[in-house]
Structures are given as structure tokens and as C-alpha cells.
Design a protein around this motif. Structure first.
Motif, PDB file in Angstrom:
ATOM      1  N   GLY A   1       7.008  -5.909   5.036  1.00 40.26           N
ATOM      2  CA  GLY A   1       6.420  -5.447   6.319  1.00 40.26           C
ATOM      3  C   GLY A   1       5.619  -6.469   6.646  1.00 40.26           C
ATOM      4  N   GLY A   2       5.603  -7.620   6.008  1.00 40.28           N
ATOM      5  CA  GLY A   2       4.505  -8.797   6.693  1.00 40.28           C
ATOM      6  C   GLY A   2       3.146  -8.830   6.264  1.00 40.28           C
ATOM      7  N   GLY A   3       2.297  -9.719   6.213  1.00 38.62           N
ATOM      8  CA  GLY A   3       0.877  -9.734   5.709  1.00 38.62           C
ATOM      9  C   GLY A   3       0.912 -10.498   4.396  1.00 38.62           C
ATOM     10  N   LEU A   4      -0.227 -10.302   3.661  1.00 37.28           N
ATOM     11  CA  LEU A   4      -0.225 -11.064   2.198  1.00 37.28           C
ATOM     12  C   LEU A   4       0.781 -10.511   1.453  1.00 37.28           C
ATOM     13  CD1 LEU A   4      -4.161 -11.536   2.209  1.00 37.28           C
ATOM     14  CD2 LEU A   4      -2.182 -13.281   2.813  1.00 37.28           C
ATOM     15  N   GLY A   5       1.385 -11.063   0.502  1.00 38.33           N
ATOM     16  CA  GLY A   5       2.261 -10.451  -0.396  1.00 38.33           C
ATOM     17  C   GLY A   5       1.421  -9.839  -1.581  1.00 38.33           C
ATOM     18  N   GLU A   6       2.449  -8.986  -2.248  1.00 43.15           N
ATOM     19  CA  GLU A   6       1.776  -8.253  -3.397  1.00 43.15           C
ATOM     20  C   GLU A   6       1.127  -9.186  -4.532  1.00 43.15           C
ATOM     21  OE1 GLU A   6       3.699  -5.287  -6.663  1.00 43.15           O
ATOM     22  OE2 GLU A   6       4.305  -5.052  -4.761  1.00 43.15           O
ATOM     23  N   GLY A   7       1.585 -10.295  -4.575  1.00 46.09           N
ATOM     24  CA  GLY A   7       0.951 -11.169  -5.609  1.00 46.09           C
ATOM     25  C   GLY A   7      -0.155 -12.170  -5.093  1.00 46.09           C
ATOM     26  N   ASP A   8      -0.471 -12.017  -3.935  1.00 47.81           N
ATOM     27  CA  ASP A   8      -1.434 -12.696  -3.495  1.00 47.81           C
ATOM     28  C   ASP A   8      -2.947 -12.433  -4.114  1.00 47.81           C
ATOM     29  OD1 ASP A   8      -2.034 -14.442  -0.743  1.00 47.81           O
ATOM     30  OD2 ASP A   8      -3.801 -13.416  -1.327  1.00 47.81           O
ATOM     31  N   PRO A   9      -3.747 -13.319  -4.414  1.00 45.71           N
ATOM     32  CA  PRO A   9      -5.059 -13.023  -5.053  1.00 45.71           C
ATOM     33  C   PRO A   9      -5.916 -12.516  -4.101  1.00 45.71           C
ATOM     34  CG  PRO A   9      -4.817 -15.393  -4.602  1.00 45.71           C
ATOM     35  CD  PRO A   9      -3.526 -14.779  -4.189  1.00 45.71           C
ATOM     36  N   ALA A  10      -5.869 -12.283  -3.171  1.00 46.78           N
ATOM     37  CA  ALA A  10      -6.829 -11.578  -2.294  1.00 46.78           C
ATOM     38  C   ALA A  10      -6.680 -10.067  -2.242  1.00 46.78           C
ATOM     39  CB  ALA A  10      -6.782 -11.994  -0.681  1.00 46.78           C
ATOM     40  N   LEU A  11      -5.429  -9.551  -2.738  1.00 46.36           N
ATOM     41  CA  LEU A  11      -5.112  -8.007  -2.678  1.00 46.36           C
ATOM     42  C   LEU A  11      -4.938  -7.802  -4.225  1.00 46.36           C
ATOM     43  CD1 LEU A  11      -2.658  -7.920   0.127  1.00 46.36           C
ATOM     44  CD2 LEU A  11      -5.047  -7.728   0.255  1.00 46.36           C
ATOM     45  N   ARG A  12      -5.132  -6.388  -4.230  1.00 45.53           N
ATOM     46  CA  ARG A  12      -4.798  -5.726  -5.591  1.00 45.53           C
ATOM     47  C   ARG A  12      -4.156  -4.546  -5.171  1.00 45.53           C
ATOM     48  NH1 ARG A  12      -9.929  -5.105  -9.057  1.00 45.53           N
ATOM     49  NH2 ARG A  12      -9.650  -7.428  -9.477  1.00 45.53           N
ATOM     50  N   LYS A  13      -2.900  -4.322  -5.689  1.00 46.32           N
ATOM     51  CA  LYS A  13      -2.185  -3.101  -5.643  1.00 46.32           C
ATOM     52  C   LYS A  13      -2.919  -1.791  -6.364  1.00 46.32           C
ATOM     53  CE  LYS A  13       2.604  -1.259  -6.047  1.00 46.32           C
ATOM     54  NZ  LYS A  13       4.003  -1.594  -6.297  1.00 46.32           N
ATOM     55  N   VAL A  14      -3.035  -0.544  -5.527  1.00 48.83           N
ATOM     56  CA  VAL A  14      -3.623   0.015  -5.685  1.00 48.83           C
ATOM     57  C   VAL A  14      -3.075   1.661  -6.063  1.00 48.83           C
ATOM     58  CG1 VAL A  14      -5.688   2.023  -5.534  1.00 48.83           C
ATOM     59  CG2 VAL A  14      -6.064  -0.469  -5.208  1.00 48.83           C
ATOM     60  N   ALA A  15      -1.953   1.862  -5.001  1.00 42.85           N
ATOM     61  CA  ALA A  15      -1.204   2.943  -5.048  1.00 42.85           C
ATOM     62  C   ALA A  15       0.063   2.848  -4.278  1.00 42.85           C
ATOM     63  CB  ALA A  15      -2.143   4.174  -4.412  1.00 42.85           C
ATOM     64  N   VAL A  16       1.100   3.641  -4.299  1.00 35.21           N
ATOM     65  CA  VAL A  16       2.049   3.670  -3.461  1.00 35.21           C
ATOM     66  C   VAL A  16       2.410   5.099  -3.112  1.00 35.21           C
ATOM     67  CG1 VAL A  16       4.580   3.520  -3.362  1.00 35.21           C
ATOM     68  CG2 VAL A  16       3.402   2.141  -5.006  1.00 35.21           C
ATOM     69  N   GLY A  17       2.257   5.179  -1.750  1.00 31.57           N
ATOM     70  CA  GLY A  17       2.433   6.450  -1.111  1.00 31.57           C
ATOM     71  C   GLY A  17       3.803   7.021  -0.414  1.00 31.57           C
ATOM     72  N   VAL A  18       3.761   7.760   0.635  1.00 29.02           N
ATOM     73  CA  VAL A  18       5.211   8.174   1.154  1.00 29.02           C
ATOM     74  C   VAL A  18       5.610   7.062   1.808  1.00 29.02           C
ATOM     75  CG1 VAL A  18       4.161  10.445   1.536  1.00 29.02           C
ATOM     76  CG2 VAL A  18       3.964   8.754   3.312  1.00 29.02           C
ATOM     77  N   ARG A  19       7.165   7.298   1.568  1.00 28.55           N
ATOM     78  CA  ARG A  19       8.180   6.297   2.102  1.00 28.55           C
ATOM     79  C   ARG A  19       7.901   4.643   1.827  1.00 28.55           C
ATOM     80  NH1 ARG A  19       7.472   8.759   8.381  1.00 28.55           N
ATOM     81  NH2 ARG A  19       8.334  10.813   7.848  1.00 28.55           N
ATOM     82  N   GLY A  20       7.298   4.712   0.390  1.00 31.76           N
ATOM     83  CA  GLY A  20       7.185   3.408  -0.139  1.00 31.76           C
ATOM     84  C   GLY A  20       6.133   2.644   0.514  1.00 31.76           C
ATOM     85  N   GLN A  21       5.207   3.016   1.053  1.00 27.82           N
ATOM     86  CA  GLN A  21       3.975   2.566   1.568  1.00 27.82           C
ATOM     87  C   GLN A  21       3.114   1.876   0.456  1.00 27.82           C
ATOM     88  OE1 GLN A  21       2.522   3.529   5.744  1.00 27.82           O
ATOM     89  NE2 GLN A  21       3.444   5.429   4.872  1.00 27.82           N
TER      90      GLN A  21
END
Length: 528
Positions: free
Chosen positions: A501-521
């Protein structure tokens, strides 16, 4: 009791039973409180008031600005939440019950000022809920059953309930020439409606004007003087309200016009059944050129048409000012004609049994036509109500499991929005979340802020800049450095985004994946 009297009594109790079942259905809906539309912003408003009743700030973004959502009703609800510790959604359920009681009792109260027929109030409740159209339609301030099920906890429902009581009390006060206290109270009540939901306040104002212009006998000069002072007190309350400047809203427009443009589409499909009420209004107009329901309808129709012709589509929110008098007129006229027909039949039966009736004086057109019109009008209204009820049958899905519904009804059910409760184990009150418009309409309900508001925000000076920042963050061609700068500028701690959906990608060092919610968000923590 005569046979005619028994049949009328059965009809009245039958209508009351049906209206009671519908009211019970709406009360059952409150338990689930289905999520759609503006529920998020109303929950967010209560959250802000719970944490700071005096200086709550913007309900959607982290900014110290006023908001028209801080009305007398929501401030009361926020104080209730603070005093009891109840959650925002629990308080909204309380608001829904109060709004529903006010609305149903208000319809009853108003109709009783128009007719003494006992069948009219429950029939008016059914007309207001079902006399809409074969196409499903839901919007706050519009009282179709499906719409009300989704908006029963909104301030608009509370304001409409107060509006019906305002019109009823105003009719009685003008008729009785009431004292100063009554008219001063009516002025405060009018201001409360306007502060609580501005669009409904316009509807209430048009209705009040119609009750005045249609009052018979015409009020005395002393009564009009008391009414004027009451209105002046109402204006003073509007000017003194501390949470936002009511009169600054008069210049608001902009984004509202396009949002409301859809109100002018598919009018027959959404509201066509109400034309039966327009026919009832025509009958009332023939009897009284100053009939208050006719004047109410005319005022609402003129403003609605003017909005469509001028491009001020937000004026379409005044449409209930045309629909409500038509729906009420249908109920009042059918109750009157059917009741008159039953009375005539009972009189004939008694006269035949006892003695020949003497020659009667000339009767009114309604009584002459009643025996012939009653079956046709009753059948027409019954058919229209059945069509309207079937169009909104999917509302049952908010109470019963979808699998328990007949297939034809289940096909009409539309599941409510899922909400964002899944982010609450991590996102805390006051955290700022980067999200697109749709999630930004729900996330603040749980205490967090978003970078840009999900709704037009008239008092937010940097609204355009915030919207542009969100657009640039998610735009595919935006450089990484610019995206990171946006996150830092607004103090963003979390990002909610769809994969791809855009924005910084999942592997970007500025972000850390925490949870997956409804409809894949995905919920990301901002770490750099």
C-alpha cells in the motif's frame, strides 16, 4: 363495545405491538453497536473528554484546537466516562439507549399534538422508520431502520429526539400562550440541538418555523414577544458555548460539498415511498393552507432543491425536513380516515339496531369519503411499509447470526466495519499513527491520534499540510528520506498499512513489524 370499536381497538393494539417489536430490535442492536460511518470520531470525542474535560483538544489529531464535536451532549457523556471509568463504547451504548428513548417518545409526543387518534403515534413510528425507498440508504440524521441501527448512538439521534419534543412543546406553548419560563426553556432546547448536531439543528429550526407559521389561532403579541426573547436566549447560549465557536461554522464548506453530493443521487430509489406522504400532505393542504406539516415539508424541499441547484450539496442534509413531515402526514391521515370509517360503521350499526337515524347535517369531505378511502389508503400504506421493511430486512443481521436468517434476508445483510481493537495491545493513548483515510476514521476511537484527520476539520489550520504529508508518505515515488522526515515531523510512533500500500517497506530499518490485523493490515513500530 360495538364491532367497529373492537376492530379499531385491535388495529391500535396491533400497531403498538409492531412498533414495540421494532423498538425491541433497535435496543438489541445497541448491545452489539455495529460499527460503521462516524462511530470512530464519536468514540474519540468521548476519549478526549474523559482525559481532559476542560481542554480536550482536537479529537482526531494531536493539536490544541476546538472542535464542533464537543457539544453539550458529548461533554456530558465524557464526564460520565470520567466519573464511572466506563469505556468509550460502553458510554456510546448508554447514549444509544437515551437517544432511542428520546426519539420514539418525541415522535409520539409530536404526533399527539396533531391528532387525537390513538393509532397515529405507533403508525408514525413505523412510517418514520420504513417509509423510505426500495434502495438501502444509511446516513446520520436519516431515520430509516437500517440507518438508525448504525447511527443510534450518534449525537444526531439524540438531537432528532430533542427536535421532535421541541416541535411538540412549541405547538402546545403557542396554543396555550405559555409563560416566560416555557419559552426560555424552548430557546435553550433549540440551542442545545444546534450545538449537538448542526445539520439536525437546521432541520429543527425549519420545523420550529413551520410550527409557528402554522399555529392556529395565531399567537398573541405577548406570546410572540416571549417567543422572541426565548430565541434570543438560544442565540446567547450558542455564542457563549466555550468548546467551539458555533457561528464560525457558518462559513464552513469546502470538502463538505463533495462528500454530500451523493445525497442528490437515486432519489426515487432511496426516498420514493415517501411520496405517499406527499399525497397525504396534499390532502392537508386542501383543508388548511397553513398546515404546519405542509409548511415544514415546503421549507425542507426548497432548501434541499436550492442546495442541488447551487452546488451547495451539504444542504442536502436538510432532506429530513421534507421527509419527516411527509412520513408523519401519511400516518396521521391514514389513522384519521380509517378511524372515521370505523366510527361511521359503528354509528350505522347502532342506528339500525335502535331506531331510524334522523336526517344528518352535511358532513365534512373527509367523513363522506372515509368509508371508501379507508381500505385503499390503509392498503397503500401497508404495501409501502412492507416494501420499506423488506428493503431494510438486513438490519436483522445486527441482532441474529447470519446463519440463523433466511437466505433471502441474509443476502441483504451488510457486515459492519471490523474496527482496530487489534492494535490496542501495543498502541497507547496519545500515540500518533500514520494511516490512510479509512483507518484514520477508526483508529482515534481507541485513544490514538492520526497524522491527518479522517474527516473535514474546520478548526485545524494545518489540515491541508497534514493531508499532503500522508499522501506523500504513501505515494510510490516519494524518496525514503522524505518519508522518514514526515514521520519525525509529526512524532509518529506507529504505521498501519496494507502490504503493497505504499510507504516504507517491511524491511526498512526505520520500521519494525509488530502485528498483522484484519484484511492483512500490518502494524509497524517506528524505531528509527
Amino acid at each position: 363495545m360495538t364491532p367497529g370499536g373492537r376492530s379499531r381497538s385491535h388495529w391500535v393494539w396491533g400497531l403498538r405491538a409492531v412498533a414495540g417489536i421494532v423498538a425491541a430490535l433497535l435496543l438489541a442492536v445497541v448491545v452489539r453497536l455495529p460499527w460503521a460511518g462516524d462511530l470512530g470520531i464519536h468514540a474519540a470525542t468521548i476519549e478526549r473528554l474523559r482525559h481532559d474535560p476542560l481542554h480536550p483538544g482536537d479529537p482526531l489529531v494531536d493539536a490544541d484546537v476546538p472542535s464542533p464535536y464537543y457539544s453539550p451532549w458529548t461533554v456530558l457523556l465524557g464526564c460520565l466516562a470520567k466519573a464511572t471509568g466506563a469505556g468509550a463504547f460502553g458510554v456510546l451504548r448508554f447514549a444509544a439507549v437515551v437517544g432511542l428513548v428520546l426519539l420514539l417518545s418525541g415522535i409520539w409526543h409530536f404526533v399527539r399534538t396533531l391528532t387525537k387518534r390513538r393509532a397515529a403515534p405507533p403508525l408514525a413510528v413505523l412510517c418514520v422508520l420504513f417509509l423510505w425507498g426500495p434502495a438501502l440508504f444509511a446516513w446520520s440524521g436519516f431515520l430509516g431502520l437500517n440507518s438508525l441501527a448504525l447511527t443510534v448512538s450518534y449525537p444526531s439521534t439524540f438531537a432528532l429526539g430533542l427536535s421532535f419534543h421541541l416541535w411538540a412543546c412549541l405547538r402546545k406553548a403557542l396554543r396555550a400562550g405559555s409563560g416566560w419560563g416555557v419559552f426560555l426553556g424552548l430557546g435553550v432546547l433549540w440551542a442545545t440541538v444546534l450545538l449537538t448536531h448542526q445539520f439536525t439543528g437546521v432541520v429543527a429550526s425549519l420545523g420550529a418555523a413551520a410550527m409557528l407559521l402554522g399555529s392556529r389561532p395565531w399567537p398573541s403579541r405577548a406570546t410572540l414577544c416571549r417567543l422572541g426573547v426565548g430565541a434570543a436566549l438560544g442565540l446567547l447560549v450558542l455564542a457563549a458555548w466555550p468548546y467551539y465557536s458555533f457561528f464560525d461554522l457558518l462559513g464552513a464548506g469546502g470538502d463538505l460539498e463533495q462528500i454530500h453530493r451523493s445525497l442528490y443521487r437515486d432519489l426515487l430509489g432511496r426516498f420514493g415511498l415517501a411520496f405517499l406522504g406527499v399525497a397525504a400532505l396534499a390532502l392537508r393542504f386542501r383543508r388548511d393552507r397553513r398546515d404546519p406539516l405542509v409548511l415544514f415539508f415546503a421549507l425542507g424541499a426548497v432548501v434541499f432543491a436550492a442546495g442541488g441547484l447551487s452546488g451547495h450539496y451539504s444542504w442536502g442534509r436538510v432532506l429530513p425536513a421534507a421527509l419527516i413531515p411527509a412520513q408523519v402526514a401519511a400516518a396521521v391521515e391514514v389513522a384519521a380516515v380509517v378511524g372515521a370509517a370505523g366510527a361511521a360503521g359503528a354509528a350505522r350499526a347502532v342506528g339500525t339496531a335502535l331506531a331510524p337515524l334522523p336526517t344528518a347535517p352535511a358532513r365534512s369531505p373527509r367523513r363522506v369519503l372515509a368509508p371508501a378511502l379507508a381500505p385503499a389508503l390503509a392498503c397503500a400504506l401497508t404495501a409501502a411499509l412492507a416494501v420499506g421493511a423488506w428493503a431494510q430486512a438486513g438490519t436483522l443481521g445486527y441482532v441474529f447470526p447470519r446463519g440463523a436468517l433466511p437466505a433471502a434476508v441474509a443476502a441483504k445483510y451488510r457486515p459492519p466495519w471490523p474496527g482496530y481493537r487489534w492494535i490496542t495491545p501495543w498502541v497507547r493513548y496519545g500515540d500518533v499513527v500514520m494511516a490512510k483515510t479509512f483507518p484514520a476514521r477508526q483508529i482515534p476511537a481507541y485513544g490514538a491520534y492520526t497524522v491527518a484527520p479522517g474527516y473535514p476539520d474546520f478548526f485545524l489550520p494545518d489540515e491541508v499540510a497534514r493531508e499532503d504529508a500522508v499522501r506523500r508518505y504513501f505515494a510510490p515515488g516519494t524518496p525514503r528520506a522524505e518519508r522518514v522526515e514526515v514521520l519525525r515531523r509529526y512524532g509518529v510512533r506507529w504505521v498501519v498499512a496494507y502490504p503493497g500500500g505504499g510507504g516504507l517497506g517491511e524491511g526498512d530499518p526505520a520500521l519494525r513489524k509488530v502485528a498483522v490485523g484484519v484484511r492483512g493490515q500490518v502494524l509497524y513500530r517506528v524505531v528509527g
